[in-house]
Write a protein that holds these residues in place. Structure first.
Motif, PDB file in Angstrom:
ATOM      1  N   VAL A  14     100.234 -46.994 -22.471  1.00 51.33           N
ATOM      2  CA  VAL A  14     100.616 -48.405 -22.551  1.00 51.33           C
ATOM      3  C   VAL A  14     100.673 -49.013 -21.153  1.00 51.33           C
ATOM      4  O   VAL A  14     100.118 -50.093 -20.901  1.00 51.33           O
ATOM      5  CB  VAL A  14     101.976 -48.561 -23.269  1.00 51.33           C
ATOM      6  N   ALA A  15     101.346 -48.325 -20.229  1.00 48.50           N
ATOM      7  CA  ALA A  15     101.510 -48.848 -18.876  1.00 48.50           C
ATOM      8  C   ALA A  15     100.166 -49.059 -18.187  1.00 48.50           C
ATOM      9  O   ALA A  15      99.926 -50.110 -17.583  1.00 48.50           O
ATOM     10  CB  ALA A  15     102.376 -47.896 -18.049  1.00 48.50           C
ATOM     11  N   LEU A  16      99.299 -48.083 -18.295  1.00 48.04           N
ATOM     12  CA  LEU A  16      98.004 -48.195 -17.611  1.00 48.04           C
ATOM     13  C   LEU A  16      97.083 -49.188 -18.300  1.00 48.04           C
ATOM     14  O   LEU A  16      96.256 -49.831 -17.635  1.00 48.04           O
ATOM     15  CB  LEU A  16      97.357 -46.823 -17.484  1.00 48.04           C
ATOM     16  N   ALA A  17      97.212 -49.340 -19.614  1.00 49.20           N
ATOM     17  CA  ALA A  17      96.394 -50.333 -20.315  1.00 49.20           C
ATOM     18  C   ALA A  17      96.724 -51.749 -19.847  1.00 49.20           C
ATOM     19  O   ALA A  17      95.844 -52.622 -19.808  1.00 49.20           O
ATOM     20  CB  ALA A  17      96.597 -50.217 -21.821  1.00 49.20           C
ATOM     21  N   VAL A  18      97.963 -51.979 -19.463  1.00 46.64           N
ATOM     22  CA  VAL A  18      98.367 -53.290 -18.961  1.00 46.64           C
ATOM     23  C   VAL A  18      98.113 -53.398 -17.453  1.00 46.64           C
ATOM     24  O   VAL A  18      97.601 -54.408 -16.965  1.00 46.64           O
ATOM     25  CB  VAL A  18      99.860 -53.549 -19.274  1.00 46.64           C
ATOM     26  N   ALA A  53     107.100 -51.487 -16.911  1.00 43.24           N
ATOM     27  CA  ALA A  53     108.249 -51.712 -17.786  1.00 43.24           C
ATOM     28  C   ALA A  53     107.896 -51.443 -19.251  1.00 43.24           C
ATOM     29  O   ALA A  53     108.646 -50.776 -19.969  1.00 43.24           O
ATOM     30  CB  ALA A  53     108.762 -53.144 -17.618  1.00 43.24           C
ATOM     31  N   LEU A  54     106.755 -51.943 -19.682  1.00 41.65           N
ATOM     32  CA  LEU A  54     106.335 -51.715 -21.071  1.00 41.65           C
ATOM     33  C   LEU A  54     106.078 -50.241 -21.343  1.00 41.65           C
ATOM     34  O   LEU A  54     106.387 -49.737 -22.427  1.00 41.65           O
ATOM     35  CB  LEU A  54     105.088 -52.536 -21.381  1.00 41.65           C
ATOM     36  N   GLY A  55     105.519 -49.554 -20.357  1.00 39.46           N
ATOM     37  CA  GLY A  55     105.302 -48.117 -20.507  1.00 39.46           C
ATOM     38  C   GLY A  55     106.612 -47.356 -20.615  1.00 39.46           C
ATOM     39  O   GLY A  55     106.744 -46.434 -21.421  1.00 39.46           O
ATOM     40  N   GLY A  56     107.598 -47.727 -19.819  1.00 38.50           N
ATOM     41  CA  GLY A  56     108.913 -47.102 -19.904  1.00 38.50           C
ATOM     42  C   GLY A  56     109.564 -47.347 -21.243  1.00 38.50           C
ATOM     43  O   GLY A  56     110.162 -46.442 -21.842  1.00 38.50           O
ATOM     44  N   ARG A  57     109.422 -48.557 -21.757  1.00 39.48           N
ATOM     45  CA  ARG A  57     109.983 -48.865 -23.071  1.00 39.48           C
ATOM     46  C   ARG A  57     109.282 -48.073 -24.165  1.00 39.48           C
ATOM     47  O   ARG A  57     109.920 -47.543 -25.070  1.00 39.48           O
ATOM     48  CB  ARG A  57     109.866 -50.354 -23.355  1.00 39.48           C
ATOM     49  N   ALA A  58     107.951 -47.972 -24.072  1.00 33.50           N
ATOM     50  CA  ALA A  58     107.204 -47.206 -25.077  1.00 33.50           C
ATOM     51  C   ALA A  58     107.598 -45.735 -25.043  1.00 33.50           C
ATOM     52  O   ALA A  58     107.728 -45.099 -26.094  1.00 33.50           O
ATOM     53  CB  ALA A  58     105.703 -47.368 -24.837  1.00 33.50           C
ATOM     54  N   PHE A  76     107.189 -44.233 -12.694  1.00 35.12           N
ATOM     55  CA  PHE A  76     106.764 -43.700 -11.400  1.00 35.12           C
ATOM     56  C   PHE A  76     105.296 -43.265 -11.417  1.00 35.12           C
ATOM     57  O   PHE A  76     104.535 -43.591 -10.508  1.00 35.12           O
ATOM     58  CB  PHE A  76     107.653 -42.529 -10.977  1.00 35.12           C
ATOM     59  N   VAL A  77     104.905 -42.540 -12.440  1.00 33.19           N
ATOM     60  CA  VAL A  77     103.521 -42.064 -12.505  1.00 33.19           C
ATOM     61  C   VAL A  77     102.554 -43.240 -12.651  1.00 33.19           C
ATOM     62  O   VAL A  77     101.493 -43.272 -12.014  1.00 33.19           O
ATOM     63  CB  VAL A  77     103.334 -41.037 -13.638  1.00 33.19           C
ATOM     64  N   ALA A  78     102.923 -44.224 -13.457  1.00 33.03           N
ATOM     65  CA  ALA A  78     102.046 -45.387 -13.640  1.00 33.03           C
ATOM     66  C   ALA A  78     101.833 -46.122 -12.325  1.00 33.03           C
ATOM     67  O   ALA A  78     100.692 -46.444 -11.964  1.00 33.03           O
ATOM     68  CB  ALA A  78     102.626 -46.327 -14.693  1.00 33.03           C
ATOM     69  N   ILE A  79     102.906 -46.372 -11.584  1.00 33.71           N
ATOM     70  CA  ILE A  79     102.745 -47.102 -10.322  1.00 33.71           C
ATOM     71  C   ILE A  79     102.063 -46.227  -9.278  1.00 33.71           C
ATOM     72  O   ILE A  79     101.335 -46.732  -8.422  1.00 33.71           O
ATOM     73  CB  ILE A  79     104.084 -47.682  -9.827  1.00 33.71           C
ATOM     74  N   ALA A  80     102.251 -44.912  -9.359  1.00 33.67           N
ATOM     75  CA  ALA A  80     101.558 -44.016  -8.426  1.00 33.67           C
ATOM     76  C   ALA A  80     100.041 -44.099  -8.631  1.00 33.67           C
ATOM     77  O   ALA A  80      99.279 -44.135  -7.659  1.00 33.67           O
ATOM     78  CB  ALA A  80     102.043 -42.577  -8.601  1.00 33.67           C
ATOM     79  N   VAL A  81      99.617 -44.134  -9.875  1.00 33.79           N
ATOM     80  CA  VAL A  81      98.176 -44.264 -10.159  1.00 33.79           C
ATOM     81  C   VAL A  81      97.638 -45.571  -9.585  1.00 33.79           C
ATOM     82  O   VAL A  81      96.589 -45.596  -8.929  1.00 33.79           O
ATOM     83  CB  VAL A  81      97.905 -44.177 -11.681  1.00 33.79           C
ATOM     84  N   ILE A  82      98.372 -46.655  -9.786  1.00 33.16           N
ATOM     85  CA  ILE A  82      97.947 -47.957  -9.272  1.00 33.16           C
ATOM     86  C   ILE A  82      97.922 -47.944  -7.746  1.00 33.16           C
ATOM     87  O   ILE A  82      96.975 -48.447  -7.121  1.00 33.16           O
ATOM     88  CB  ILE A  82      98.879 -49.066  -9.799  1.00 33.16           C
ATOM     89  N   GLN A  83      98.943 -47.374  -7.135  1.00 40.94           N
ATOM     90  CA  GLN A  83      98.994 -47.313  -5.674  1.00 40.94           C
ATOM     91  C   GLN A  83      97.840 -46.478  -5.114  1.00 40.94           C
ATOM     92  O   GLN A  83      97.238 -46.831  -4.099  1.00 40.94           O
ATOM     93  CB  GLN A  83     100.339 -46.738  -5.208  1.00 40.94           C
ATOM     94  N   ILE A  84      97.541 -45.362  -5.771  1.00 43.41           N
ATOM     95  CA  ILE A  84      96.448 -44.506  -5.308  1.00 43.41           C
ATOM     96  C   ILE A  84      95.117 -45.250  -5.378  1.00 43.41           C
ATOM     97  O   ILE A  84      94.289 -45.155  -4.460  1.00 43.41           O
ATOM     98  CB  ILE A  84      96.417 -43.185  -6.105  1.00 43.41           C
ATOM     99  N   PRO A 103     107.170 -47.426  -1.051  1.00 43.77           N
ATOM    100  CA  PRO A 103     108.423 -46.977  -1.679  1.00 43.77           C
ATOM    101  C   PRO A 103     109.149 -48.097  -2.411  1.00 43.77           C
ATOM    102  O   PRO A 103     109.735 -47.874  -3.475  1.00 43.77           O
ATOM    103  CB  PRO A 103     109.265 -46.459  -0.516  1.00 43.77           C
ATOM    104  N   ALA A 104     109.103 -49.307  -1.878  1.00 39.33           N
ATOM    105  CA  ALA A 104     109.787 -50.423  -2.531  1.00 39.33           C
ATOM    106  C   ALA A 104     109.139 -50.757  -3.865  1.00 39.33           C
ATOM    107  O   ALA A 104     109.833 -51.000  -4.864  1.00 39.33           O
ATOM    108  CB  ALA A 104     109.782 -51.643  -1.618  1.00 39.33           C
ATOM    109  N   VAL A 105     107.819 -50.754  -3.903  1.00 41.77           N
ATOM    110  CA  VAL A 105     107.113 -51.049  -5.155  1.00 41.77           C
ATOM    111  C   VAL A 105     107.373 -49.940  -6.176  1.00 41.77           C
ATOM    112  O   VAL A 105     107.589 -50.207  -7.365  1.00 41.77           O
ATOM    113  CB  VAL A 105     105.601 -51.240  -4.896  1.00 41.77           C
ATOM    114  N   ALA A 106     107.370 -48.693  -5.723  1.00 40.58           N
ATOM    115  CA  ALA A 106     107.645 -47.573  -6.629  1.00 40.58           C
ATOM    116  C   ALA A 106     109.064 -47.669  -7.193  1.00 40.58           C
ATOM    117  O   ALA A 106     109.281 -47.478  -8.391  1.00 40.58           O
ATOM    118  CB  ALA A 106     107.435 -46.243  -5.918  1.00 40.58           C
ATOM    119  N   ALA A 107     110.026 -47.978  -6.340  1.00 36.88           N
ATOM    120  CA  ALA A 107     111.412 -48.107  -6.796  1.00 36.88           C
ATOM    121  C   ALA A 107     111.553 -49.264  -7.776  1.00 36.88           C
ATOM    122  O   ALA A 107     112.269 -49.148  -8.786  1.00 36.88           O
ATOM    123  CB  ALA A 107     112.346 -48.306  -5.605  1.00 36.88           C
TER     124      ALA A 107
END
Length: 129
Positions: A14-18, A53-58, A76-84, A103-107
């Protein structure tokens, strides 16, 4: 595969689809405008964070044990993929990488995933005696 791993996998989907389409659009805008994409990056950045947020809720809705912790992992994993993806594109283009914002975006992504999970874990009541 345990139920927690399956819940995190579903939440990541869900998180990565968005998030991925929004992140790719932001990367294209950044590349096309030579590093100053302007206002368009703000709604796209919010969409990426909304994906976490949607991924965490799912994740929390599918999880039977530790929904908040697993929602944090999902965010964390979703934003890590985006950051990478962003770091790889900027490194390939020989551009500066804003390491101090990572780190701020990940937090923020983890916080939003946990908040959405806490608000969205309500289970439906029993319908039968």
């Amino acid at each position: 595969m345990g139920p927690g791993v399956a819940a995190v996998g579903a939440g990541l989907a869900v998180a990565l689809a968005v998030s991925v389409p929004a992140a790719l659009a932001a990367q294209v805008a950044d590349a096309v405008t030579d590093g100053s994409p302007g206002w368009i990056t703000y709604p796209l950045s919010l969409t990426v964070l909304a994906g976490a947020a949607l991924g965490g809720r799912a994740t929390a809705r599918r999880c039977t044990t530790h929904p908040i912790a697993l929602a944090a992992v999902t965010g964390f994993v979703a934003i890590a993929v985006i950051q990478i993806l962003g770091v790889a594109r900027r490194a390939a283009a020989d551009r500066d990488i804003a390491w101090r914002t990572t780190p701020a975006v990940a937090a923020l992504a983890v916080g939003l995933a946990v908040t959405a999970a806490a608000l969205g874990t309500g289970r439906p009541g029993r319908t039968r005696p």
